[in-house]
Design an enzyme around this catalytic site. Sequence first.
Site, PDB file in Angstrom:
ATOM      1  N   HIS A  46       5.795  -0.349  -2.720  1.00  0.00           N
ATOM      2  CA  HIS A  46       5.467   0.038  -4.004  1.00  0.00           C
ATOM      3  C   HIS A  46       5.564   1.546  -3.895  1.00  0.00           C
ATOM      4  O   HIS A  46       5.015   2.502  -4.530  1.00  0.00           O
ATOM      5  CB  HIS A  46       3.977  -0.299  -4.155  1.00  0.00           C
ATOM      6  CG  HIS A  46       3.861  -1.666  -4.919  1.00  0.00           C
ATOM      7  ND1 HIS A  46       2.693  -2.458  -4.765  1.00  0.00           N
ATOM      8  CD2 HIS A  46       4.979  -2.585  -5.249  1.00  0.00           C
ATOM      9  CE1 HIS A  46       2.751  -3.620  -5.321  1.00  0.00           C
ATOM     10  NE2 HIS A  46       4.461  -3.749  -5.432  1.00  0.00           N
TER      11      HIS A  46
ATOM     12  N   CYS B 135      15.768  13.837 -13.269  1.00  0.00           N
ATOM     13  CA  CYS B 135      16.894  13.443 -12.581  1.00  0.00           C
ATOM     14  C   CYS B 135      16.923  12.401 -11.486  1.00  0.00           C
ATOM     15  O   CYS B 135      17.938  12.174 -10.970  1.00  0.00           O
ATOM     16  CB  CYS B 135      17.674  14.764 -12.109  1.00  0.00           C
ATOM     17  SG  CYS B 135      16.959  15.439 -10.509  1.00  0.00           S
TER      18      CYS B 135
ATOM     19  N   ASN C  36       0.860  -1.149   0.149  1.00  0.00           N
ATOM     20  CA  ASN C  36       0.040   0.160  -0.066  1.00  0.00           C
ATOM     21  C   ASN C  36       0.813   1.359   0.012  1.00  0.00           C
ATOM     22  O   ASN C  36       2.107   1.132   0.548  1.00  0.00           O
ATOM     23  CB  ASN C  36      -0.830   0.070   1.215  1.00  0.00           C
ATOM     24  CG  ASN C  36      -1.851  -1.214   1.229  1.00  0.00           C
ATOM     25  OD1 ASN C  36      -2.137  -1.829   0.273  1.00  0.00           O
ATOM     26  ND2 ASN C  36      -2.603  -1.504   2.232  1.00  0.00           N
ATOM     27  N   ILE C  37       0.347   2.214  -0.503  1.00  0.00           N
ATOM     28  CA  ILE C  37       1.045   3.678  -0.795  1.00  0.00           C
ATOM     29  C   ILE C  37       0.502   4.635   0.386  1.00  0.00           C
ATOM     30  O   ILE C  37       1.218   5.607   0.360  1.00  0.00           O
ATOM     31  CB  ILE C  37       1.097   4.171  -2.087  1.00  0.00           C
ATOM     32  CG1 ILE C  37      -0.338   4.135  -2.628  1.00  0.00           C
ATOM     33  CG2 ILE C  37       1.882   3.391  -3.069  1.00  0.00           C
ATOM     34  CD1 ILE C  37      -0.690   5.008  -4.168  1.00  0.00           C
ATOM     35  N   ASP C  38      -0.580   4.238   1.105  1.00  0.00           N
ATOM     36  CA  ASP C  38      -1.073   4.981   2.033  1.00  0.00           C
ATOM     37  C   ASP C  38      -0.278   5.098   3.239  1.00  0.00           C
ATOM     38  O   ASP C  38       0.775   4.123   3.590  1.00  0.00           O
ATOM     39  CB  ASP C  38      -2.573   4.677   2.300  1.00  0.00           C
ATOM     40  CG  ASP C  38      -2.820   3.200   2.761  1.00  0.00           C
ATOM     41  OD1 ASP C  38      -1.976   3.088   3.938  1.00  0.00           O
ATOM     42  OD2 ASP C  38      -3.610   2.537   2.715  1.00  0.00           O
TER      43      ASP C  38
ATOM     44  N   THR D 217      -4.826  -8.992   0.158  1.00  0.00           N
ATOM     45  CA  THR D 217      -4.211  -8.838  -1.120  1.00  0.00           C
ATOM     46  C   THR D 217      -4.677  -9.931  -2.298  1.00  0.00           C
ATOM     47  O   THR D 217      -4.677 -10.867  -1.788  1.00  0.00           O
ATOM     48  CB  THR D 217      -2.597  -8.780  -1.163  1.00  0.00           C
ATOM     49  OG1 THR D 217      -1.989  -8.520  -2.397  1.00  0.00           O
ATOM     50  CG2 THR D 217      -1.946  -9.888  -0.315  1.00  0.00           C
TER      51      THR D 217
HETATM   52  P1  OAD Z   1      -6.322  -5.697  -5.047  1.00  0.00           P
HETATM   53  O1  OAD Z   1      -7.168  -4.736  -5.332  1.00  0.00           O
HETATM   54  O2  OAD Z   1      -5.850  -6.296  -6.112  1.00  0.00           O
HETATM   55  O3  OAD Z   1      -6.997  -6.775  -4.020  1.00  0.00           O
HETATM   56  C1  OAD Z   1      -7.457  -6.442  -2.880  1.00  0.00           C
HETATM   57  C2  OAD Z   1      -7.580  -7.629  -2.120  1.00  0.00           C
HETATM   58  O4  OAD Z   1      -8.497  -7.339  -0.835  1.00  0.00           O
HETATM   59  C3  OAD Z   1      -8.698  -8.831  -2.703  1.00  0.00           C
HETATM   60  O5  OAD Z   1      -8.088  -9.992  -2.711  1.00  0.00           O
HETATM   61  C4  OAD Z   1      -9.804  -8.727  -1.781  1.00  0.00           C
HETATM   62  O6  OAD Z   1     -10.619  -9.840  -2.063  1.00  0.00           O
HETATM   63  C5  OAD Z   1      -9.308  -8.184  -0.523  1.00  0.00           C
HETATM   64  N1  OAD Z   1     -10.353  -7.443   0.383  1.00  0.00           N
HETATM   65  C6  OAD Z   1     -11.157  -6.260   0.003  1.00  0.00           C
HETATM   66  N2  OAD Z   1     -11.630  -5.982   1.155  1.00  0.00           N
HETATM   67  C7  OAD Z   1     -11.061  -6.603   2.276  1.00  0.00           C
HETATM   68  C8  OAD Z   1     -11.586  -6.674   3.550  1.00  0.00           C
HETATM   69  N3  OAD Z   1     -12.319  -5.752   4.175  1.00  0.00           N
HETATM   70  N4  OAD Z   1     -10.609  -7.375   4.167  1.00  0.00           N
HETATM   71  C9  OAD Z   1      -9.945  -8.263   3.715  1.00  0.00           C
HETATM   72  N5  OAD Z   1      -9.679  -8.290   2.206  1.00  0.00           N
HETATM   73  C10 OAD Z   1     -10.402  -7.601   1.581  1.00  0.00           C
HETATM   74  O7  OAD Z   1      -4.950  -4.860  -4.306  1.00  0.00           O
HETATM   75  P2  OAD Z   1      -3.712  -5.538  -3.903  1.00  0.00           P
HETATM   76  O8  OAD Z   1      -3.444  -7.101  -3.854  1.00  0.00           O
HETATM   77  O9  OAD Z   1      -3.223  -4.614  -2.900  1.00  0.00           O
HETATM   78  O10 OAD Z   1       0.301  -1.642  -7.340  1.00  0.00           O
HETATM   79  O11 OAD Z   1      -2.897  -4.810  -5.298  1.00  0.00           O
HETATM   80  C11 OAD Z   1      -1.765  -5.212  -5.522  1.00  0.00           C
HETATM   81  C12 OAD Z   1      -1.167  -3.945  -6.412  1.00  0.00           C
HETATM   82  O12 OAD Z   1      -1.801  -3.799  -7.611  1.00  0.00           O
HETATM   83  C13 OAD Z   1      -1.072  -2.663  -5.354  1.00  0.00           C
HETATM   84  O13 OAD Z   1      -0.075  -2.476  -4.649  1.00  0.00           O
HETATM   85  C14 OAD Z   1      -1.137  -1.641  -6.725  1.00  0.00           C
HETATM   86  C15 OAD Z   1      -1.945  -2.242  -7.684  1.00  0.00           C
HETATM   87  O14 OAD Z   1      -1.804  -1.985  -9.073  1.00  0.00           O
HETATM   88  C16 OAD Z   1       0.906  -0.628  -7.375  1.00  0.00           C
HETATM   89  O15 OAD Z   1       0.361   0.408  -6.982  1.00  0.00           O
HETATM   90  C17 OAD Z   1       2.249  -0.733  -7.785  1.00  0.00           C
END
Ligand code: OAD
Length: 250
Positions: free
Chosen positions: A119, A130, A102-104, A196
């Site tokens: 990330h 630069c 997460n970027i937050d 994730t």
């Molecule tokens: P995703 O949006 O791909 O996945 C979110 C995950 O959280 C899913 O598996 C959902 O089922 C789960 N989810 C949603 N709400 C939830 C809750 N309340 N409790 C538990 N789980 C829950 O997000 P990321 O896996 O973080 O990259 O995505 C990976 C990367 O893709 C990010 O870091 C970003 C994006 O492109 C960059 O910015 C480089």
Amino acid sequence: MNDKENAAKILKHAKKVVFFTGAGISAESGIPTFRDSLTGLWSKYDPSRLETAQAFRENPALVWGWYLWRRRQMSEALPNAAHLMISNLAETGREVYVVTQNIDNLHERAGSQNIVHLHGSLMSAKCFSCHRPTELTPEQLVVSREGEEVPPPRCGRCNGRLRPGIVWFKEDLPKGAWKSAMRLVRDCDVLVSVGTSGIVTPAADIPEIALSSKAVVIHVNIDDVSLEEPNEYMLIGKACSVLPALWNDS
Ligand code: OAD
């Protein structure tokens, strides 16, 4: 014992725990995920127009405005019970680390100390030309509305455009962050992977790397994302319910 009871017991006896977090952990703070089908950012926006170097070259004001809007969302959000459970666990004498995609800054604001941002972070910026990292002044942090175009500020050294300090598609992860993550993941007793989708590599490989280093992996997600390996536990539910209960039940 069921998966929840087993996972709670394992966490209770763990000495070194790594929480590997994704967008799902901040969802209940009101920050949208990327891939959830109705609410995820990528159901509404095209990442190739916003999160690539090419997109920034084509329309820097659109991209800069997008990140200012996301930074505003972050500053209006509060850490939730899942972020707080992680920082509270660190008060119990265990070693606790966070490796986040997460970027937050909600882990920081919840009080966690040992955080690796794989990330990048909405709090940082660097020059597109630069590459020098730079601090943004309060005047540069204008409040942006969704979809608003805001021209990026200029670099004090080379007059290039500033870009957010975030890893875009097709870019490598910051070397130091990946190295730190690998050191932690290969040496933990338990990896708790929270919210994730496990799609974006190389971060997505982290649960498998932990398993191959003999750690136990506990997944917390509203969907089943397990790899179906013997040392894994899949706890299905929202992070704000599952994580605090995991600790209370241990
Ligand atoms: P995703 O949006 O791909 O996945 C979110 C995950 O959280 C899913 O598996 C959902 O089922 C789960 N989810 C949603 N709400 C939830 C809750 N309340 N409790 C538990 N789980 C829950 O997000 P990321 O896996 O973080 O990259 O995505 C990976 C990367 O893709 C990010 O870091 C970003 C994006 O492109 C960059 O910015 C480089």
